[in-house]
Design a protein around this motif. Structure first.
Motif, mmCIF file in Angstrom:
data_model
loop_
_atom_site.group_PDB
_atom_site.id
_atom_site.type_symbol
_atom_site.label_atom_id
_atom_site.label_comp_id
_atom_site.label_asym_id
_atom_site.label_seq_id
_atom_site.Cartn_x
_atom_site.Cartn_y
_atom_site.Cartn_z
ATOM 1 N N SER A 1 19.665 19.239 22.322
ATOM 2 C CA SER A 1 19.450 17.932 21.814
ATOM 3 C C SER A 1 20.160 17.451 20.447
ATOM 4 N N ALA A 2 20.176 18.406 19.451
ATOM 5 C CA ALA A 2 20.789 18.258 18.175
ATOM 6 C C ALA A 2 22.266 18.433 18.360
ATOM 7 N N TYR A 3 22.777 19.261 19.590
ATOM 8 C CA TYR A 3 24.118 19.079 19.543
ATOM 9 C C TYR A 3 24.644 17.613 20.125
ATOM 10 N N PHE A 4 24.042 17.224 20.835
ATOM 11 C CA PHE A 4 24.667 16.048 21.548
ATOM 12 C C PHE A 4 24.033 14.730 20.616
ATOM 13 N N ARG A 5 23.232 14.936 19.513
ATOM 14 C CA ARG A 5 22.821 13.891 18.512
ATOM 15 C C ARG A 5 24.014 13.794 17.531
ATOM 16 N N GLN A 6 24.672 15.030 17.352
ATOM 17 C CA GLN A 6 25.805 14.885 16.312
ATOM 18 C C GLN A 6 26.822 13.782 16.955
ATOM 19 N N PHE A 7 27.112 13.854 18.223
ATOM 20 C CA PHE A 7 28.136 12.791 18.822
ATOM 21 C C PHE A 7 27.668 11.434 18.833
ATOM 22 N N ASP A 8 26.168 11.186 18.908
ATOM 23 C CA ASP A 8 25.710 9.825 18.512
ATOM 24 C C ASP A 8 25.913 9.575 17.041
ATOM 25 N N LEU A 9 25.721 10.489 16.226
ATOM 26 C CA LEU A 9 25.902 10.400 14.817
ATOM 27 C C LEU A 9 27.265 9.888 14.768
ATOM 28 N N ALA A 10 28.316 10.705 15.035
ATOM 29 C CA ALA A 10 29.540 10.158 14.827
ATOM 30 C C ALA A 10 29.992 8.838 15.400
ATOM 31 N N ARG A 11 29.348 8.456 16.509
ATOM 32 C CA ARG A 11 29.544 6.956 16.895
ATOM 33 C C ARG A 11 28.900 6.136 15.815
ATOM 34 N N GLU A 12 27.899 6.342 15.621
ATOM 35 C CA GLU A 12 27.212 5.404 14.517
ATOM 36 C C GLU A 12 28.061 5.421 13.282
ATOM 37 N N PHE A 13 28.395 6.683 12.619
ATOM 38 C CA PHE A 13 29.333 6.756 11.902
ATOM 39 C C PHE A 13 30.503 5.901 11.854
ATOM 40 N N ARG A 14 31.281 5.881 12.915
ATOM 41 C CA ARG A 14 32.274 5.078 13.078
ATOM 42 C C ARG A 14 32.260 3.589 12.912
ATOM 43 N N ARG A 15 30.931 3.095 13.410
ATOM 44 C CA ARG A 15 30.605 1.818 13.308
ATOM 45 C C ARG A 15 30.089 1.146 12.034
ATOM 46 N N LEU A 16 29.433 2.072 11.452
ATOM 47 C CA LEU A 16 28.780 1.525 9.993
ATOM 48 C C LEU A 16 29.764 1.748 9.060
ATOM 49 N N ALA A 17 30.901 2.938 9.065
ATOM 50 C CA ALA A 17 31.787 3.424 7.905
ATOM 51 C C ALA A 17 32.932 2.444 7.926
ATOM 52 N N GLU A 18 33.145 1.705 9.048
ATOM 53 C CA GLU A 18 34.733 0.836 8.957
ATOM 54 C C GLU A 18 34.383 -0.285 7.816
ATOM 55 N N LEU B 1 25.474 3.964 2.524
ATOM 56 C CA LEU B 1 25.737 4.317 4.115
ATOM 57 C C LEU B 1 24.917 5.529 4.496
ATOM 58 N N ALA B 2 24.805 6.586 3.659
ATOM 59 C CA ALA B 2 24.348 7.883 4.094
ATOM 60 C C ALA B 2 22.582 7.526 4.315
ATOM 61 N N LYS B 3 21.962 6.369 3.565
ATOM 62 C CA LYS B 3 20.462 5.989 3.719
ATOM 63 C C LYS B 3 20.496 5.379 5.058
ATOM 64 N N GLN B 4 21.610 4.559 5.618
ATOM 65 C CA GLN B 4 21.482 3.619 6.761
ATOM 66 C C GLN B 4 21.904 4.688 7.814
ATOM 67 N N LEU B 5 22.447 5.555 7.714
ATOM 68 C CA LEU B 5 22.717 6.615 8.754
ATOM 69 C C LEU B 5 21.463 7.397 9.161
ATOM 70 N N SER B 6 21.029 7.751 8.092
ATOM 71 C CA SER B 6 19.855 8.372 8.007
ATOM 72 C C SER B 6 18.520 7.863 8.963
ATOM 73 N N THR B 7 18.559 6.509 8.960
ATOM 74 C CA THR B 7 17.720 5.776 9.650
ATOM 75 C C THR B 7 18.189 5.431 11.020
ATOM 76 N N THR B 8 19.174 5.380 11.589
ATOM 77 C CA THR B 8 19.738 5.018 12.767
ATOM 78 C C THR B 8 19.863 6.098 13.783
ATOM 79 N N ILE B 9 19.833 7.365 13.416
ATOM 80 C CA ILE B 9 20.034 8.439 14.455
ATOM 81 C C ILE B 9 18.828 9.363 14.680
#
Length: 248
Positions: free
Chosen positions: A75-92, A240-248
């Motif tokens: 689960s943790a392995y696949f969450r990192q890909f979810d995190l990367a996707r959320e990162f790309r959306r929110l970091a833009e 951004l770090a706080k936002q990512l922490s609440t969306t994954i």
């Protein structure tokens, strides 16, 4: 990878897990021993340890299957890909505000492993795309990933007191690095002033999941932009770090 650094017990554990992945609850200790060519005494200790760690599960028929810990790892392995996707959306939008590149990374041993990058439209860039590794002690990202570790955890990652220097500004000792982590904890973010790459500075902050640091993000920029953008970079990266922490 050089075989002289191989750990035989891990190779054997991997072989056991591979076998159980294909056919769960079929194999008993004696069957695994014959199939893999591992002595029963060695395999007995290995299976007990793997069972204690919940890597495997033994049923009442004394057969084995994969355990719950492997589900957590998966689960943790696949969450990192979810995190990367959320990162790309929110970091833009953060990149557009700062006009500087924003990176996502995780800790891999004593290195920072970059997972994703939103690149600024600038001709001057750090080499920090996905797959790139940099020693953790030389980066703001590494500090952010390790800032909540205790001294014992840090010492396990860096068993030697002397740390390799990438630039003249890189922290060169474990004691100094521990002091830097303490400073970072106090302010809630980390800085890298030409420590990883000459001519570049960055601010970084940890991303948490269930209270644990699972990744970190940073904004890097040429040093001649630093004084003018430092304050806004700190604000945007921490948000951004706080936002990512609440969306994954």
């Amino acid at each position: 990878m050089e075989q002289k650094y191989a750990v035989p017990a891990l190779d054997r554990a991997h072989a056991v897990l591979s076998l159980l992945t294909e056919e769960p609850y079929k194999w008993k200790l004696s069957d695994i021993s014959k199939h893999l060519g591992i002595s029963k005494s060695t395999l007995y200790s290995l299976l007990l340890t793997m069972e204690r760690l919940q890597w495997i599960h033994r049923d009442r028929n004394e057969t084995y299957a994969l355990g719950s810990s492997l589900g957590d790892f998966g689960s943790a392995y696949f969450r990192q890909f979810d995190l990367a996707r959320e990162f790309r959306r929110l970091a833009e939008p953060v990149m557009r505000i700062l006009q500087e590149s924003v990176q996502l990374a995780r800790l891999d041993g004593s290195d920072v492993l970059y997972l994703a990058k939103i690149e600024a439209p600038s001709p001057v860039q750090m080499v920090s795309g996905p797959g790139v590794r940099i020693p953790a002690h030389a980066t703001g990202l590494g500090k952010a990933l390790m800032m909540e570790m205790d001294d014992e955890q840090v010492c396990r990652i860096f068993p030697e007191e002397t740390l390799p220097k990438l630039t003249v500004h890189t922290i060169g000792s474990r004691d100094a690095f521990l002091q830097e982590l303490e400073t970072s904890r106090g302010r809630g973010y980390c800085l890298d002033i030409q420590e990883g790459v000459m001519g570049f500075c960055c601010v970084a902050a940890p991303v948490r999941r269930r209270g644990e640091v699972v990744a970190a993000i940073s904004c890097s920029m040429p040093i001649h932009h630093w004084e003018g953008k430092k304050d806004i970079a700190v604000r945007e990266i921490c948000a951004l770090a706080k936002q990512l922490s609440t969306t994954i």
